[in-house]
Design a protein around this motif. Sequence first.
Motif, PDB file in Angstrom:
ATOM      1  N   GLN A  47       1.844  -5.418  -5.182  1.00 14.55           N
ATOM      2  CA  GLN A  47       2.827  -6.457  -5.502  1.00 14.55           C
ATOM      3  C   GLN A  47       4.097  -5.834  -6.075  1.00 14.55           C
ATOM      4  OE1 GLN A  47       2.484  -9.944  -4.887  1.00 14.55           O
ATOM      5  NE2 GLN A  47       4.676  -9.681  -5.204  1.00 14.55           N
ATOM      6  N   LYS A  48       3.940  -4.817  -6.915  1.00 10.16           N
ATOM      7  CA  LYS A  48       5.109  -4.116  -7.456  1.00 10.16           C
ATOM      8  C   LYS A  48       5.878  -3.426  -6.339  1.00 10.16           C
ATOM      9  CE  LYS A  48       3.191  -3.260 -12.037  1.00 10.16           C
ATOM     10  NZ  LYS A  48       2.663  -2.246 -12.954  1.00 10.16           N
ATOM     11  N   LEU A  49       5.149  -2.830  -5.416  1.00 13.67           N
ATOM     12  CA  LEU A  49       5.783  -2.170  -4.281  1.00 13.67           C
ATOM     13  C   LEU A  49       6.538  -3.190  -3.422  1.00 13.67           C
ATOM     14  CD1 LEU A  49       6.179   0.466  -2.720  1.00 13.67           C
ATOM     15  CD2 LEU A  49       4.043  -0.020  -1.533  1.00 13.67           C
ATOM     16  N   PHE A  50       5.914  -4.341  -3.175  1.00 13.55           N
ATOM     17  CA  PHE A  50       6.559  -5.408  -2.420  1.00 13.55           C
ATOM     18  C   PHE A  50       7.860  -5.816  -3.103  1.00 13.55           C
ATOM     19  CE2 PHE A  50       7.523  -9.821  -1.550  1.00 13.55           C
ATOM     20  CZ  PHE A  50       7.411  -9.896  -0.170  1.00 13.55           C
ATOM     21  N   ASN A  51       7.792  -6.010  -4.420  1.00 15.48           N
ATOM     22  CA  ASN A  51       8.982  -6.431  -5.171  1.00 15.48           C
ATOM     23  C   ASN A  51      10.090  -5.380  -5.084  1.00 15.48           C
ATOM     24  OD1 ASN A  51       7.610  -8.755  -5.877  1.00 15.48           O
ATOM     25  ND2 ASN A  51       7.041  -8.004  -7.908  1.00 15.48           N
ATOM     26  N   SER A  52       9.708  -4.121  -5.115  1.00 15.28           N
ATOM     27  CA  SER A  52      10.701  -3.045  -4.997  1.00 15.28           C
ATOM     28  C   SER A  52      11.387  -3.073  -3.637  1.00 15.28           C
ATOM     29  CB  SER A  52      10.034  -1.686  -5.204  1.00 15.28           C
ATOM     30  OG  SER A  52       9.559  -1.562  -6.512  1.00 15.28           O
ATOM     31  N   PHE A  53      10.597  -3.242  -2.585  1.00 12.72           N
ATOM     32  CA  PHE A  53      11.187  -3.334  -1.246  1.00 12.72           C
ATOM     33  C   PHE A  53      12.066  -4.582  -1.130  1.00 12.72           C
ATOM     34  CE2 PHE A  53       7.564  -0.662   0.473  1.00 12.72           C
ATOM     35  CZ  PHE A  53       8.368   0.414   0.796  1.00 12.72           C
ATOM     36  N   TYR A  54      11.595  -5.690  -1.674  1.00 16.34           N
ATOM     37  CA  TYR A  54      12.334  -6.952  -1.595  1.00 16.34           C
ATOM     38  C   TYR A  54      13.674  -6.844  -2.309  1.00 16.34           C
ATOM     39  CZ  TYR A  54      13.161 -11.950  -1.317  1.00 16.34           C
ATOM     40  OH  TYR A  54      13.702 -13.175  -1.045  1.00 16.34           O
TER      41      TYR A  54
END
Length: 57
Positions: A47-54
């Motif tokens: 989820q943190k990785l997703f947020n970083s990409f987003y």
Amino acid sequence: MSPKELLYIEDALGHTQFLIGQCRNAANQLTDPALRQQAQQLVNCNQKLFNSFYDLV
């Protein structure tokens, strides 16, 4: 940002969403508390990785 870079980020978002779903399903189905906790940690990391990409878009 170039269109090719945006496509890469879109692809990465899709992959991380898939991993979040898989890890969440595993966490919900596991009965061993240690394994369940590990799967939940993977959900949080993805989820943190997703947020970083987003945040890149």
